[in-house]
Design an enzyme around this catalytic site. Structure first.
Site, mmCIF file in Angstrom:
data_model
loop_
_atom_site.group_PDB
_atom_site.id
_atom_site.type_symbol
_atom_site.label_atom_id
_atom_site.label_comp_id
_atom_site.label_asym_id
_atom_site.label_seq_id
_atom_site.Cartn_x
_atom_site.Cartn_y
_atom_site.Cartn_z
ATOM 1 N N VAL A 283 47.744 33.411 45.370
ATOM 2 C CA VAL A 283 47.870 34.436 44.332
ATOM 3 C C VAL A 283 49.280 34.991 44.276
ATOM 4 C CG1 VAL A 283 47.058 36.690 43.537
ATOM 5 C CG2 VAL A 283 45.428 35.037 44.492
ATOM 6 N N LYS B 192 32.306 43.451 46.006
ATOM 7 C CA LYS B 192 32.528 43.651 44.571
ATOM 8 C C LYS B 192 31.462 44.557 43.970
ATOM 9 C CE LYS B 192 34.741 39.131 44.272
ATOM 10 N NZ LYS B 192 34.596 37.711 43.863
ATOM 11 N N ARG C 80 54.106 36.150 56.521
ATOM 12 C CA ARG C 80 53.955 35.952 57.962
ATOM 13 C C ARG C 80 54.789 34.772 58.461
ATOM 14 N NH1 ARG C 80 47.607 35.665 59.031
ATOM 15 N NH2 ARG C 80 47.768 34.397 57.139
ATOM 16 N N ARG C 81 54.988 33.763 57.598
ATOM 17 C CA ARG C 81 55.732 32.569 58.005
ATOM 18 C C ARG C 81 56.974 32.409 57.129
ATOM 19 N NH1 ARG C 81 50.593 28.642 57.764
ATOM 20 N NH2 ARG C 81 50.574 29.692 55.762
ATOM 21 N N GLY D 109 37.710 22.268 46.589
ATOM 22 C CA GLY D 109 38.527 23.449 46.833
ATOM 23 C C GLY D 109 37.900 24.752 46.388
ATOM 24 N N ASP E 277 31.276 38.643 50.091
ATOM 25 C CA ASP E 277 32.256 38.785 49.009
ATOM 26 C C ASP E 277 31.640 39.500 47.811
ATOM 27 O OD1 ASP E 277 34.890 37.675 47.594
ATOM 28 O OD2 ASP E 277 33.201 37.219 46.271
ATOM 29 N N ILE F 25 38.766 38.275 34.645
ATOM 30 C CA ILE F 25 37.895 38.942 33.681
ATOM 31 C C ILE F 25 38.211 40.432 33.622
ATOM 32 C CG2 ILE F 25 35.513 39.429 33.037
ATOM 33 C CD1 ILE F 25 34.677 37.027 34.737
ATOM 34 N N GLY G 177 38.213 38.131 39.228
ATOM 35 C CA GLY G 177 39.432 37.427 38.846
ATOM 36 C C GLY G 177 40.075 37.932 37.567
ATOM 37 N N VAL H 88 37.864 42.316 41.485
ATOM 38 C CA VAL H 88 36.521 41.918 41.054
ATOM 39 C C VAL H 88 36.622 40.951 39.880
ATOM 40 C CG1 VAL H 88 34.288 42.686 40.173
ATOM 41 C CG2 VAL H 88 35.552 44.134 41.780
#
Length: 430
Positions: A17, A207, A48-49, A189, A203, A138, A136, A134
């Site tokens: 994202v 929401k 972090r990396r 995926g 999840d 939408i 994505g 919540v």
């Protein structure tokens, strides 16, 4: 007149994202400038990396010190897309303390500590926006807390997790078993290597807590949400659903009690009629059905996850927050004035589909019917199939409380003629 000094953004996280947010900000810089009324630029990216190659991002912007980044006095907006509880909570609070507004996609944190974060934002006169938390891309949070602010929302019913919807859709359309459908979701995926948060409903429950809080102007925490996963849904359940003219979806349901004195929030698999708009939501898509007094029934549909859809919601919030920043105003904050109690699952009233394995002999149906009657659960239909001394009994009830149904099932399990309760599923959306 266009402000010349750019608004500066700190980006916390540069994964799927975050990298898409950075790409869109760069690609559409001129459009964002025109829409906001000032240039907007990324002033730093906390990761972090730091050694990982991030195409399109100036390496000079990369830092591992997220705390120092949000403490910078020139940061106008912090975009938090790292997820989890800590360090996200501390970083957001620190951002408010040092004068920045925040755009977040962190559903878990908002479901757990949304009230405290809103209080911190209000204390420091800053914005907290989280459309991306919540469903994505939408548009859902903003319509609930702005477009429907003058209405009374009674129910929010939706598919808010694309992974589980993909799995259940495959099971429905192809006859695949749960594991086979999960393996395909993982290969494509849609499912993480560890899919627990999705398939066990965590999840969706986060929401649901956010949606219920906004819809009913009441603080609803993750712990208030009843949760069941969908790992026990079988091909036999889908066969029964089809015989009833239904399909099965993992639903988030937030509703106001009939007397308006309390609310409930729950996540679980449910049968819904094929005539209901949510029944036609396929693949990894999300859809949310909102029922309000004045506006009536509204449906919001679209991709619920992924880098680009989620980034779209983040950028929409960024534009709104930056406009507020320029005007010296803040947007809608926490609205919990109603302070309605959250009722337990036992108070929920709905219909049920119960599948029993029973002995195939006279009197069994009468025994089962007596148990339902003793617990105040009225039977709508019964279907029985028998073979070689064994039988399956499928009972569909009229509306009853969850507590009454639980008592019924416990009593059924104690009958010598009931060999097992194969499946219990709620029937919604009628």
């Amino acid at each position: 007149m266009m402000r010349t000094r750019p608004l500066k953004v700190a980006l916390l996280g540069c994964g799927v994202v975050g990298s898409e947010v950075a790409r869109i900000m760069t690609t559409h810089a001129d459009d964002l400038t025109a829409r906001i009324g000032a240039p907007v630029e990324i002033a730093g990216v906390a990761v972090r990396r730091p050694s990982k190659v991030r195409e399109g991002i100036d390496p000079a912007l990369i830092t591992t010190d997220a705390t120092a980044l949000v403490k910078r006095g020139d940061i106008d907006v912090v975009i938090e897309v790292i997820g989890g509880i800590e360090p996200a909570r501390a970083l957001i609070t620190t951002a408010f303390e040092h004068g920045a507004s925040v755009v977040s996609a962190n559903k878990a944190l908002l479901a757990q500590d949304g009230a405290a974060l809103h209080a911190a934002a209000e204390e420091h006169g800053r914005d907290l926006y989280y459309e991306a938390a919540v469903a994505g891309a939408i548009p859902l949070i903003r319509p609930l807390r702005e477009s429907l602010a003058g209405d009374k929302v009674n129910r929010v019913l939706g598919i808010v997790n694309g992974t589980t919807n993909f799995i259940l859709d495959k099971m429905d359309s192809t006859g695949a078993g749960y594991q086979e459908a999960l393996d395909e979701a993982t290969a494509l995926g849609y499912a993480e290597a560890d899919p627990t948060a999705d398939v066990e409903g965590f999840d969706a429950a986060a929401k649901a807590a956010i949606l219920a809080g906004i819809a009913f102007h009441t603080r609803v925490r993750l712990d208030d949400v009843y949760r069941e996963g969908m790992t026990e849904v079988t091909a036999a359940d889908f066969a029964s659903a089809k015989e009833m003219g239904c399909t099965i979806k993992l639903l988030a349901i937030c509703e106001r009690a009939a007397d308006g004195a309390s609310v409930t929030a729950r996540v679980h698999p449910a049968m819904i009629p094929l005539s209901h708009p949510l029944a036609s939501v396929r693949g990894a898509y999300n859809a949310v059905f909102v029922e309000s007094e004045a506006a009536g029934r509204l449906m919001f549909y679209g991709p619920g996850a992924g880098g680009s859809p989620t980034a779209s919601a983040v950028l929409g919030d960024l534009v709104a927050v930056c406009r507020n920043r320029l005007s010296g105003a803040t947007g809608p904050g926490d609205s919990a004035y109603a302070a309605l109690p959250v009722s337990p699952m036992g108070d929920v009233v709905t219909r049920y589909h119960i599948s029993l394995d029973v002995a195939d002999k006279p009197g069994v149906l009468a025994q089962v019917a007596t148990v339902f009657a003793e617990h105040g659960v009225s039977i709508d239909t019964v279907r029985q199939q028998g073979k070689d001394g064994e039988a399956s009994l499928v009972v569909v009830t009229h509306r009853a409380s969850d507590a009454a149904l639980t008592g019924t099932v416990e009593a059924l399990r104690s009958l010598d003629t009931v060999r097992g309760v194969a499946s219990i599923m709620r029937v919604e959306g009628e």
